[in-house]
Design an enzyme around this catalytic site. Sequence first.
Site, mmCIF file in Angstrom:
data_model
loop_
_atom_site.group_PDB
_atom_site.id
_atom_site.type_symbol
_atom_site.label_atom_id
_atom_site.label_comp_id
_atom_site.label_asym_id
_atom_site.label_seq_id
_atom_site.Cartn_x
_atom_site.Cartn_y
_atom_site.Cartn_z
ATOM 1 N N GLU A 183 39.459 40.510 85.892
ATOM 2 C CA GLU A 183 38.144 40.724 86.253
ATOM 3 C C GLU A 183 38.599 40.410 88.134
ATOM 4 O O GLU A 183 39.273 39.508 88.568
ATOM 5 C CB GLU A 183 36.941 39.871 86.362
ATOM 6 C CG GLU A 183 35.983 40.783 85.137
ATOM 7 C CD GLU A 183 35.556 40.279 84.335
ATOM 8 O OE1 GLU A 183 34.481 41.007 83.273
ATOM 9 O OE2 GLU A 183 35.086 38.968 84.232
ATOM 10 N N HIS A 193 33.078 30.722 79.638
ATOM 11 C CA HIS A 193 33.098 31.234 78.537
ATOM 12 C C HIS A 193 32.488 30.650 77.597
ATOM 13 O O HIS A 193 33.740 30.599 76.287
ATOM 14 C CB HIS A 193 33.817 32.806 78.522
ATOM 15 C CG HIS A 193 33.188 33.744 79.261
ATOM 16 N ND1 HIS A 193 34.399 34.867 79.725
ATOM 17 C CD2 HIS A 193 32.522 33.698 80.854
ATOM 18 C CE1 HIS A 193 33.983 35.613 81.041
ATOM 19 N NE2 HIS A 193 32.851 35.161 81.582
ATOM 20 N N ASN A 195 33.123 39.055 79.371
ATOM 21 C CA ASN A 195 32.223 38.897 79.147
ATOM 22 C C ASN A 195 30.856 38.396 78.239
ATOM 23 O O ASN A 195 30.705 39.197 78.249
ATOM 24 C CB ASN A 195 31.655 38.737 81.102
ATOM 25 C CG ASN A 195 32.555 38.838 81.565
ATOM 26 O OD1 ASN A 195 33.246 40.405 81.609
ATOM 27 N ND2 ASN A 195 32.656 38.381 83.377
HETATM 28 P P1 FAE Z 1 23.307 29.164 77.968
HETATM 29 O O1 FAE Z 1 23.060 30.313 78.726
HETATM 30 O O2 FAE Z 1 24.196 27.985 78.634
HETATM 31 O O3 FAE Z 1 22.532 27.821 78.121
HETATM 32 C C1 FAE Z 1 21.930 26.563 77.293
HETATM 33 C C2 FAE Z 1 20.743 26.046 78.049
HETATM 34 O O4 FAE Z 1 20.120 25.227 77.010
HETATM 35 C C3 FAE Z 1 20.620 25.023 79.450
HETATM 36 O O5 FAE Z 1 19.905 25.339 80.212
HETATM 37 C C4 FAE Z 1 21.108 23.938 79.121
HETATM 38 O O6 FAE Z 1 20.763 23.039 79.888
HETATM 39 C C5 FAE Z 1 19.901 23.600 77.881
HETATM 40 N N1 FAE Z 1 20.334 22.464 76.730
HETATM 41 C C6 FAE Z 1 21.881 21.912 76.473
HETATM 42 N N2 FAE Z 1 21.505 21.243 74.802
HETATM 43 C C7 FAE Z 1 20.184 21.426 75.355
HETATM 44 C C8 FAE Z 1 19.481 19.383 74.925
HETATM 45 N N3 FAE Z 1 20.215 18.806 74.082
HETATM 46 N N4 FAE Z 1 18.282 19.824 74.977
HETATM 47 C C9 FAE Z 1 17.303 20.920 75.674
HETATM 48 N N5 FAE Z 1 18.388 20.810 76.374
HETATM 49 C C10 FAE Z 1 19.208 21.443 76.479
HETATM 50 O O7 FAE Z 1 23.390 29.453 76.488
HETATM 51 N N6 FAE Z 1 29.417 35.316 80.918
HETATM 52 C C11 FAE Z 1 28.793 36.741 81.922
HETATM 53 O O8 FAE Z 1 28.696 37.185 80.657
HETATM 54 N N7 FAE Z 1 28.920 37.221 82.708
HETATM 55 C C12 FAE Z 1 29.311 36.187 83.699
HETATM 56 O O9 FAE Z 1 29.431 37.007 85.126
HETATM 57 C C13 FAE Z 1 29.841 35.108 83.549
HETATM 58 N N8 FAE Z 1 30.232 34.305 84.788
HETATM 59 C C14 FAE Z 1 29.754 32.908 84.540
HETATM 60 C C15 FAE Z 1 29.760 32.071 85.563
HETATM 61 C C16 FAE Z 1 29.478 30.592 85.258
HETATM 62 C C17 FAE Z 1 29.730 29.897 86.564
HETATM 63 C C18 FAE Z 1 29.572 29.956 84.523
HETATM 64 C C19 FAE Z 1 29.543 28.435 84.090
HETATM 65 C C20 FAE Z 1 28.854 30.541 83.126
HETATM 66 C C21 FAE Z 1 29.526 31.977 83.158
HETATM 67 N N9 FAE Z 1 28.885 33.761 82.351
HETATM 68 C C22 FAE Z 1 29.218 34.476 81.940
HETATM 69 C C23 FAE Z 1 28.919 32.766 81.217
HETATM 70 C C24 FAE Z 1 27.630 32.815 80.572
HETATM 71 O O10 FAE Z 1 26.486 31.840 81.882
HETATM 72 C C25 FAE Z 1 27.277 32.191 79.227
HETATM 73 O O11 FAE Z 1 27.631 32.767 78.191
HETATM 74 C C26 FAE Z 1 25.752 31.949 78.469
HETATM 75 O O12 FAE Z 1 25.387 31.781 79.462
HETATM 76 C C27 FAE Z 1 25.278 31.281 77.272
HETATM 77 O O13 FAE Z 1 24.012 31.575 77.151
HETATM 78 P P2 FAE Z 1 23.287 30.935 75.739
HETATM 79 O O14 FAE Z 1 22.282 30.698 75.419
HETATM 80 O O15 FAE Z 1 24.374 30.741 74.733
#
Ligand code: FAE
Length: 546
Positions: A400, A485, A523
């Site tokens: 990308e 990721h 992604n």
């Molecule tokens: P996630 O979104 O990580 O949510 C988990 C939530 O659970 C978080 O808010 C935590 O604070 C919370 N949590 C965790 N443990 C606990 C606990 N014990 N008690 C209470 N709360 C808790 O999970 N992906 C893309 O597809 N496109 C992009 O452009 C992209 N860019 C990215 C850029 C950055 C800087 C980052 C960090 C990630 C990026 N990603 C991107 C990855 C994407 O955001 C990630 O795969 C998803 O957010 C994961 O989704 P989940 O639902 O697995």
Amino acid sequence: MKSNYSRRRFLGLSALGTASIFGLSTINLLTGCIDEELFENPNENTNSDHFKAIVVGTGYGGAVSALRLGEAKINTLMIEMGQLWDTPGDDGKVFCKINAPDKRAMWFKNKTELPLSSFLWININRNIESYAGVLDRLNYNNMSVYVGRGVGGGSLVNGAIAMTPPRSYFEEVFPEVDAGAMYGTYYPRANQMLGVDVIPSNLLENSSYYRFTRVSRKQAHRSGFKTQLVPNAYDFNYMQQEEAGTVEKSAYDNEVIYGNNAGKKSLDKTYIADALGTGYVTLKVLHKVSRITQKENGVYELLVVEINAEGNVVGEHTFTCDHLVLAGGTMGTSSLLIKAKAKGELPNLNNEIGKNWGPNGNIMTARANHVWNPTGKKQSTIAVMAINDWDNPAHPVIAEVSPLPMGIESWISLYLAITKSPERGYFNYDPSKDEAILNWGANQSEPSVAAVKNMMDKINRKEFTTYRYDLFEDKKAFADYFTYHPLGGCVLGKATDLYGRVEGYQNLYVNDGSLIPGSIGANPFVTITALAERNIENIIKNDILI
Ligand code: FAE
């Protein structure tokens, strides 16, 4: 259907807005002071500690799960360890910019930990106050993992690139999942709900903020590579106004990994607002689930620690539920389960827990262009194009074209690559720290580096250019030691059944990125959302509404 959604969204957004004004850590339509007559069934048990369902985490998997549970009129509690990002700071902004970080930037760190840590070998990280900021970086040997913290999880900090993987690769990763249903029903549903779109051609072709993209595209084509537009969940109508100078700039003003003050359709504005708007969902923020056990009657019991934004413990709570959905993200869910297994709190978990972790083959690299090839002083933070060499049998790569919005001309072409690596890491429990530790070997990123090098060497040879060695740690040309990721740790069909039901337990589910075995060829958030839609539909129908 549409008006039902917009009404719900209005109610949910109002509840979130009210909660932010009054600094509430419990949010639903009742605490949002919304007239009960406006909705059919207000939350019945705001004051009770028992819920029919609990969802841990408010990222993509958690947001989808909560909305669909709420729609099914199932009383649901969502628990999030981060903040609700809705209240402006002293500068009138909710989030800080990449080039002006403050305490809001990072989750309890004294210094920023940027992916590009230096420029001309000078460290560009800044000291900040320790606070419940929005971006976290979890550091392990050989690998660091970036995650979002707050209501909306990763959607608050990510680049919003909304890519659906090639169907053939999805089928390779998930041979037992019906790809027809995914590509016919659940991917379209996810894309529609997330508000995914592609950049209008006037911005791509003419905006000075997308010069960096046009430069990389031209060079990729000269080297014989294909490029493709990558869809995004940023609001391109808003970007048109940024371009016209009629609104406050966000993507055009250095906002992304510490949050966007406008433009980004993060989950708190879509799925989570809709979920709260059903009237059946309650959200608790700055609450961290620390322990999960199951009582003899099958009810799950969660020990939850409540903190304030400064990190002081302000309460300890116990919540119970009949159905527990773990959606703390790959790192959060794997950590909870590996701890519960090691400590004998959920002894029947199988040996697949904590395995098959991968960084989606993430590698970041940068090329130095000639002075006659500037990439632009002003750059939009929203990436919209990729060099696609995924069909290369030896070295499949999607690179990308990433922005580097430094406010000065840098002549740098930056790329975030996704590669297809067979390498996998695993979690184990460290009793001395009472934490799950990610194990990733020093050489495990080598296949990914080789793939990206193959593509970029070709471009460098053609352009008579070279790599930048001043941007990443240890003077590396290929940043192989961090990922945006993280995937795996509780894989579909191994640690769970084919819908996320955890093996060894009834009514315990995983519905987030940990279901995906380390790599998805795109992604990940659209796939996480689509799989979550598919899984929770099946779970609600067959396990809860029976
Ligand atoms: P996630 O979104 O990580 O949510 C988990 C939530 O659970 C978080 O808010 C935590 O604070 C919370 N949590 C965790 N443990 C606990 C606990 N014990 N008690 C209470 N709360 C808790 O999970 N992906 C893309 O597809 N496109 C992009 O452009 C992209 N860019 C990215 C850029 C950055 C800087 C980052 C960090 C990630 C990026 N990603 C991107 C990855 C994407 O955001 C990630 O795969 C998803 O957010 C994961 O989704 P989940 O639902 O697995």
